[in-house]
Design a protein around this motif. Structure first.
Motif, PDB file in Angstrom:
ATOM      1  N   UNK A   1     -10.398  -1.626  16.563  1.00 22.16           N
ATOM      2  CA  UNK A   1      -9.345  -1.879  15.498  1.00 22.16           C
ATOM      3  C   UNK A   1      -8.339  -0.764  15.717  1.00 22.16           C
ATOM      4  N   UNK A   2      -7.228  -0.445  14.931  1.00 17.14           N
ATOM      5  CA  UNK A   2      -6.362   0.639  15.282  1.00 17.14           C
ATOM      6  C   UNK A   2      -6.452   1.283  13.694  1.00 17.14           C
ATOM      7  N   UNK A   3      -6.128   2.763  13.776  1.00 17.90           N
ATOM      8  CA  UNK A   3      -6.368   3.510  12.417  1.00 17.90           C
ATOM      9  C   UNK A   3      -5.527   2.778  11.141  1.00 17.90           C
ATOM     10  N   UNK A   4      -5.914   3.136  10.086  1.00 16.92           N
ATOM     11  CA  UNK A   4      -5.019   2.854   8.904  1.00 16.92           C
ATOM     12  C   UNK A   4      -4.367   4.052   8.737  1.00 16.92           C
ATOM     13  N   UNK A   5      -2.848   3.831   8.605  1.00 19.41           N
ATOM     14  CA  UNK A   5      -2.253   5.270   8.322  1.00 19.41           C
ATOM     15  C   UNK A   5      -2.453   5.541   6.885  1.00 19.41           C
TER      16      UNK A   5
END
Length: 250
Positions: free
Chosen positions: A246-250
Motif C-alpha cells: 500500500x501507499x501511506x495515508x497522509x
C-alpha cells in the motif's frame, strides 16, 4: 500478544481471531451475511437505540478490489453456502494490516453493546490504500474499525513500527542540519517552511520531546541516534510498502 493500548498510526500488524461457533440469521443479501454475534452482549441500559445481537459481515472473499468496503471476518463454511438458521464459525484468519488511525475513548464509546469500547483502531488490509476509495463515497479510506479489548479475542503481532524510536511531536535535526517536527512516520514538517522533499536525511538528532529540550547524551537521544544510524527515510518507506502492499495515508 501485544498490549491492547499499544497502537500507532503506521504500524504494520498481523491480526487474527479464533474461529468461534455462531449462527446465520439471514443469508447473503446486498453483499452481507447476517450472523448472531458470539462475543458482545446487548446493552439493556441504553435509553435510545437497541442492538439485536446480529452483525452484518461483508460476504466478499477479500479480493473485491478498489472502492469496496474491507471485511476482516470470515465464516466457515463460506457465506455463499450458508442460509438462515445454519450453524457456522466466524473469525479472522491471520491478516496483514496497517494502522491508519487510533482514537482513545474516555469515557468509553457509547454503543448498543457491551463491553463499551475504550479504543478504536482503524486498519486497512494488505494491498489496500486510502487512495483506492472514492472521495464521494461513504468509504473514506480510513479502513476497518477494530475495538481492542471489547470482548472479541483478537491477537495482534507487530510486524513493523517505522520510527519506533520517535514519539509524535518530537523535534529532530537531520544529517544536513535541517530541523523537523515528527507527526508520524509519513508526517514530517520542516521548520524552514520549504517543501519536505524526500524527507529527513539520516542519522537524526533528537532536539526536543514533549516540548522539552533533550540532552544529546541522554537515553532518549541515544535511542534516536542508534535507530537512525543506518538506512534512510526512503529505505524505511520501501520496507513498509513491501509489507503492506500500500501507499501511506497522509
Amino acid at each position: 500478544m501485544r498490549d491492547e493500548g499499544d497502537f500507532r498510526v503506521g504500524d504494520v500488524l498481523s491480526v487474527s481471531c479464533p474461529f468461534t461457533p455462531a449462527r446465520v440469521e439471514r443469508e447473503v443479501r446486498w453483499g452481507h451475511l447476517a450472523v448472531r454475534w458470539p462475543w458482545w452482549e446487548i446493552d439493556e441500559s441504553r435509553a435510545f437505540g437497541h442492538w439485536n445481537g446480529v452483525v452484518a459481515l461483508g460476504a466478499g472473499d477479500g479480493d473485491e478490489g478498489p472502492g469496496t468496503e474491507p471485511e476482516l471476518f470470515r465464516t466457515d463454511p463460506p457465506p455463499e453456502g450458508l442460509g438462515a438458521g445454519d450453524p457456522c464459525r466466524v473469525g479472522v484468519p491471520p491478516t496483514v494490516v496497517h494502522v491508519t488511525a487510533v482514537e482513545h475513548h474516555d469515557p468509553p464509546l457509547e454503543t448498543a453493546w457491551l463491553p463499551r469500547p475504550v479504543l478504536t483502531v482503524a486498519v486497512l488490509p494488505r494491498g489496500l490504500s486510502y487512495r483506492e476509495f472514492p472521495d464521494d463515497s461513504h468509504l473514506n479510506g480510513t479502513g476497518y474499525f477494530l475495538h481492542p479489548g471489547d470482548g472479541i479475542p483478537f491477537a495482534f503481532e507487530l510486524l513493523m513500527r517505522p520510527y519506533a524510536c520517535l514519539v509524535p511531536g518530537d523535534e529532530v535535526a537531520d544529517a544536513a542540519g535541517r530541523a523537523w517536527r515528527f507527526g508520524g512516520p509519513w508526517d514530517w514538517t520542516p521548520f524552514d517552511g520549504e517543501p519536505a522533499g524526500e524527507g529527513p536525511g539520516w542519522p537524526l538528532v533528537l532536539l526536543a520531546r514533549a516540548e522539552r529540550p533533550c540532552s544529546p547524551s541522554g537515553p532518549e537521544a541515544a535511542a534516536v541516534a542508534s535507530g537512525t544510524a543506518t538506512g534512510s527515510h526512503q529505505e524505511t518507506l520501501r520496507a513498509w510498502t513491501a509489507l503492506t502492499g500500500a501507499s501511506p495515508t497522509p
